[in-house]
Motif scaffolding. Structure first.
Motif, short mmCIF file in Angstrom:
data_model
loop_
_atom_site.label_atom_id
_atom_site.label_comp_id
_atom_site.label_asym_id
_atom_site.label_seq_id
_atom_site.Cartn_x
_atom_site.Cartn_y
_atom_site.Cartn_z
N MET A 7 6.77 2.79 83.76
CA MET A 7 5.41 2.26 83.75
C MET A 7 4.38 3.36 83.44
O MET A 7 3.36 3.09 82.80
CB MET A 7 5.09 1.62 85.11
CG MET A 7 3.87 0.75 85.12
SD MET A 7 3.98 -0.77 84.15
CE MET A 7 4.96 -1.80 85.22
N SER A 68 10.16 -0.15 77.37
CA SER A 68 9.53 -0.19 78.70
C SER A 68 8.69 -1.45 78.88
O SER A 68 8.81 -2.15 79.89
CB SER A 68 8.68 1.06 78.93
OG SER A 68 9.48 2.21 79.03
N HIS A 71 10.96 -4.46 79.06
CA HIS A 71 11.64 -4.51 80.38
C HIS A 71 10.71 -5.10 81.45
O HIS A 71 11.11 -6.00 82.19
CB HIS A 71 12.10 -3.11 80.78
CG HIS A 71 12.54 -3.01 82.19
ND1 HIS A 71 13.82 -3.38 82.59
CD2 HIS A 71 11.90 -2.62 83.32
CE1 HIS A 71 13.93 -3.21 83.90
NE2 HIS A 71 12.78 -2.75 84.37
N PHE A 72 9.50 -4.58 81.54
CA PHE A 72 8.60 -5.04 82.60
C PHE A 72 8.10 -6.46 82.36
O PHE A 72 7.86 -7.20 83.32
CB PHE A 72 7.46 -4.04 82.79
CG PHE A 72 7.93 -2.73 83.38
CD1 PHE A 72 8.46 -2.68 84.66
CD2 PHE A 72 7.87 -1.57 82.65
CE1 PHE A 72 8.93 -1.49 85.21
CE2 PHE A 72 8.33 -0.36 83.18
CZ PHE A 72 8.85 -0.33 84.46
N ALA A 75 10.94 -8.61 83.51
CA ALA A 75 11.03 -8.59 84.97
C ALA A 75 9.85 -9.31 85.62
O ALA A 75 9.74 -9.35 86.85
CB ALA A 75 11.08 -7.14 85.46
N ASN A 76 8.97 -9.87 84.80
CA ASN A 76 7.79 -10.60 85.27
C ASN A 76 6.86 -9.70 86.09
O ASN A 76 6.25 -10.15 87.05
CB ASN A 76 8.19 -11.85 86.04
CG ASN A 76 7.10 -12.89 86.04
OD1 ASN A 76 6.28 -12.95 85.13
ND2 ASN A 76 7.07 -13.72 87.07
N ASP A 77 6.78 -8.45 85.71
CA ASP A 77 5.92 -7.50 86.40
C ASP A 77 4.46 -7.86 86.15
O ASP A 77 4.11 -8.37 85.08
CB ASP A 77 6.20 -6.08 85.89
CG ASP A 77 5.61 -5.02 86.79
OD1 ASP A 77 4.37 -4.82 86.74
OD2 ASP A 77 6.37 -4.39 87.53
N SER A 78 3.61 -7.56 87.11
CA SER A 78 2.18 -7.88 86.98
C SER A 78 1.41 -6.81 86.20
O SER A 78 0.28 -7.04 85.79
CB SER A 78 1.55 -7.99 88.37
OG SER A 78 1.57 -6.71 89.00
N PHE A 79 2.01 -5.64 86.03
CA PHE A 79 1.39 -4.50 85.38
C PHE A 79 0.21 -3.94 86.18
O PHE A 79 -0.61 -3.20 85.65
CB PHE A 79 0.98 -4.80 83.93
CG PHE A 79 2.16 -5.02 83.04
CD1 PHE A 79 2.84 -3.96 82.47
CD2 PHE A 79 2.63 -6.31 82.80
CE1 PHE A 79 3.95 -4.16 81.67
CE2 PHE A 79 3.74 -6.53 82.00
CZ PHE A 79 4.40 -5.44 81.43
N ASP A 80 0.18 -4.27 87.48
CA ASP A 80 -0.84 -3.69 88.34
C ASP A 80 -0.75 -2.17 88.37
O ASP A 80 -1.77 -1.49 88.49
CB ASP A 80 -0.72 -4.22 89.77
CG ASP A 80 -1.34 -5.59 89.94
OD1 ASP A 80 -2.07 -6.05 89.03
OD2 ASP A 80 -1.09 -6.23 90.99
N ALA A 81 0.46 -1.63 88.26
CA ALA A 81 0.64 -0.17 88.28
C ALA A 81 -0.12 0.50 87.13
O ALA A 81 -0.50 1.65 87.23
CB ALA A 81 2.12 0.20 88.22
N LYS A 98 -0.38 -9.69 81.75
CA LYS A 98 0.88 -9.90 81.03
C LYS A 98 0.61 -10.25 79.57
O LYS A 98 1.29 -9.76 78.67
CB LYS A 98 1.71 -10.99 81.70
CG LYS A 98 2.25 -10.57 83.05
CD LYS A 98 3.01 -11.72 83.69
CE LYS A 98 3.20 -11.44 85.16
NZ LYS A 98 3.71 -12.60 85.87
#
Length: 119
Positions: A7, A68, A71-72, A75-81, A98
């Protein structure tokens, strides 16, 4: 050896839009003038500012960015990071993080494929 999805490299790619990157008033005005929640304007911004930086990376590094983000997203990541750790010149908050990343991914793949087809 392939690099693992990361990330922090995505955040690094988006440093162009961060207020900590304060060396170009014209760039700052351009960023603030775009509605980044409208796909067409976001693509225009990526084409103008992200593409040149992305093309300076090696083929392997470009593929790492693409892998990257892929992948995220998978993984249904919120990308808050990425977004919570960055203050930007955007004139409004990113409504759908997203979607923003999907648009970025599409652009990066296009840039990568265009340059690789020339080689």
């Amino acid at each position: 050896m392939k690099n693992k999805p990361d990330m922090s490299i995505i955040r690094g790619l988006l440093f162009t839009y961060d207020i900590e990157n304060t060396d170009d008033l014209e760039r700052e005005r351009l960023i603030a003038s775009k509605n980044i929640n409208k796909e067409r304007e976001l693509i225009e911004l990526f084409d103008e500012l992200t593409k040149p930086d992305f093309l300076d990376y090696t083929r392997s590094e470009q593929e790492w960015f693409i892998a990257s983000i892929t992948h995220f997203l998978a993984a249904n990541d919120s990308f808050d990071a990425v977004f919570k750790s960055m203050a930007t010149y955007f004139s409004a908050p990113v409504i759908d993080q997203k979607k923003f990343m999907q648009v970025l991914l599409t652009c990066l793949i296009q840039y990568h494929n265009t340059t690789n087809s020339k080689n």
